[in-house]
Enzyme design. Structure first.
Site, PDB file in Angstrom:
ATOM      1  N   GLU A 249       0.888  -1.170   0.000  1.00 29.04           N
ATOM      2  CA  GLU A 249       0.000   0.000   0.000  1.00 29.04           C
ATOM      3  C   GLU A 249       0.913   1.203   0.000  1.00 29.04           C
ATOM      4  OE1 GLU A 249      -1.545   3.219   0.923  1.00 29.04           O
ATOM      5  OE2 GLU A 249      -1.876   2.414   2.936  1.00 29.04           O
ATOM      6  N   CYS A 283      -2.455   8.717   3.901  1.00 27.94           N
ATOM      7  CA  CYS A 283      -2.279   8.341   2.498  1.00 27.94           C
ATOM      8  C   CYS A 283      -3.517   8.642   1.672  1.00 27.94           C
ATOM      9  CB  CYS A 283      -1.902   6.864   2.394  1.00 27.94           C
ATOM     10  SG  CYS A 283      -3.029   5.745   3.246  1.00 27.94           S
TER      11      CYS A 283
END
Length: 477
Positions: A249, A283
């Protein structure tokens, strides 16, 4: 605090340490060992033995241990949240929410692991195999390494460790250098809850040394990494040499689209909540905000009015809205990115300064689609990049011009427009009439393009951390 290898709390082989500081005050909180590759190798060897034990532990016993741990998280939430807030810089209330989420994640993995079934398949579908019966089952991979980022250490440790342990794998965690203390404490509690000492290891140290060594080891079966695209690419290359499974990720530059028929006040509120969470170090926060031209000035005015009231300060104090970034270097980088963007022609509307070493003022920039910030420059700070658009097609084109594609959102009351955007935006999650910071624990979280490989979520991670075995009974039908 010390790292924990094979149940033993210990210093690094060379005695070197990493300092952990409260960036609001610059006070030293604690130190952790700067582990060596020799330390990491000992952790790998212990985990290999632990994997054999844990894989043979009945599911119901693993579930009991994990449920016991999640209750321990809740019982110790005050202590853990304060520790997390102090070392990370996020507001105390946000840290409390993260610990509660961590407990829910472990609950979810424990529950779902009891339903990780295989199949029974009569093979009469193929000529010549009419009398054969195939039985499939899921088995653990072996040793899983989790490399955790600084922004949500407790939550992301839970997604990786919870899945690994629930599915019968041994787990080695390399926590972030800046804020490893909460992760170490969680490992201590997992051992207290009953996880065998050689099943779970925590190796503190620098990513370029011990993180790299762990990720490239031929003795591990999978790496789960959350962090930058640059490091993720290196991990993928190293994993390929050993055919280790790699789950990544990575970076993001998520966008929110606000249409003229959308709820303007809700869009402003979600944008602020998403970009000020963890001081903008998220993020999937809304790093780019595209607003339809007819309502652009109204949106900007509302956004600036609210942000002007926000107070930066010590994350442990009531009344603080924005805490420090994870370290001074991170704040300097955001400050440089702001100046770079202004140098490309952006208009500074609010903020823009670095304050007291590690703080960044809530900042509003008016930008254009050709600037770096509108494409692939990810800003990890409380910076709002505003762009007007005239048509939805133009907005989607700007969203998709980035090499990243983690989350996105659109505000509109027109379901046809919403679904059109949902289908055309290249991102793992498209949130309609909500913010981009959206990650239910059951969500298949992960990105398109250079935002990562694989999906992280209760069912999905359990599947990725296991492998299918087929046992065939020949001639029994």
């Amino acid at each position: 605090m010390q790292m924990i290898i094979n149940g033993e709390k210990r210093d690094s082989a060379n005695g070197k340490v990493i300092e952990v500081r409260n960036m609001a005050t610059q006070e030293l909180i604690d130190t952790v060992p700067a582990a060596t590759v020799e330390d990491a190798q000992e952790a790998i060897e212990a985990a290999q033995l632990g994997a054999k034990i844990w894989s043979q532990t009945p599911v119901y016993q693993r579930v009991e241990i994990l449920n016991r741990f999640s209750q321990m998280l809740r019982d110790n939430k005050g202590e853990l949240a304060r520790l997390l807030s102090t070392e990370n810089g996020k507001l105390l209330v946000q840290a409390e929410g993260e610990i509660e989420t961590a407990a829910a994640i472990f609950d979810g993995f424990a529950a779902e692991s009891k339903r990780l079934f295989g199949q029974t398949i009569p093979l009469e579908i193929q000529p010549g195999l009419e009398k054969d019966l195939m039985i499939t089952k899921r088995e653990p991979l072996g040793v899983v390494v989790g490399i955790i980022p600084f922004n949500f250490p407790a939550e992301l440790f839970s997604f990786k460790a919870g899945a690994a342990l629930a599915s019968g794998n041994a787990f080695i965690v390399k926590p972030p250098e800046d804020d490893p203390l909460t992760v170490i404490r969680m490992v201590e509690l997992l051992h207290e809850a009953g996880v065998p000492k050689n099943v779970l290891q925590v190796v503190t140290g620098y990513g370029e040394e011990v993180g790299d060594y762990l990720a490239k080891s031929p003795s591990i079966q999978a790496v789960s990494f959350t962090g930058s695209t640059e490091v993720g690419t290196m991990i993928a290359q190293n994993g390929a040499k050993n055919l280790s499974r790699v789950f990544l990720e990575l970076g993001a530059n998520d966008a929110t689209i606000v249409c003229e028929d959308g709820d303007l006040d809700a869009a402003v509120d979600f944008a602020i909540a998403g970009r000020l969470l963890a001081s903008g170090q998220v993020c999937c926060s809304n790093k780019r905000i595209l607003v339809e031209k007819s309502i652009y000035e109204d949106f900007k005015a509302k956004l600036v009015d609210i942000l002007s009231t926000k107070r930066i300060g010590n994350q442990l104090e009531q009344g603080t809205d924005v805490g420090p970034l994870i370290n001074e270097g991170a704040a300097i980088k955001v400050e440089e990115q702001i100046q770079h963007t202004i140098g490309q022609g952006a208009k500074l509307i609010l903020g823009g300064r670095r304050v007291n070493e590690a703080f960044i003022e809530p900042t509003v920039l008016e930008v254009t689609k050709d600037m770096d910030i509108a494409k692939d420059m990810e800003m990890f700070g409380p910076v709002f990049a505003l762009m007007p658009f005239e048509t939805q097609e133009e907005a989607i084109e700007i969203v998709n011009q980035s090499n990243f594609g983690l989350n996105s959102s659109i505000f509109t009351r027109d379901i046809t427009k919403a679904m059109d955007a949902g289908n055309k935006i290249q991102a793992g999650v498209v949130s309609i009439n909500g913010g981009t910071v959206y990650r239910p624990i059951c969500c298949a979280f992960g990105g398109y393009k250079k935002s990562g490989i694989g999906r992280e979520g209760i069912l999905y991670t359990l599947e990725e951390f296991t492998q299918i075995k087929s046992i065939v009974l020949r001639g029994v039908m």
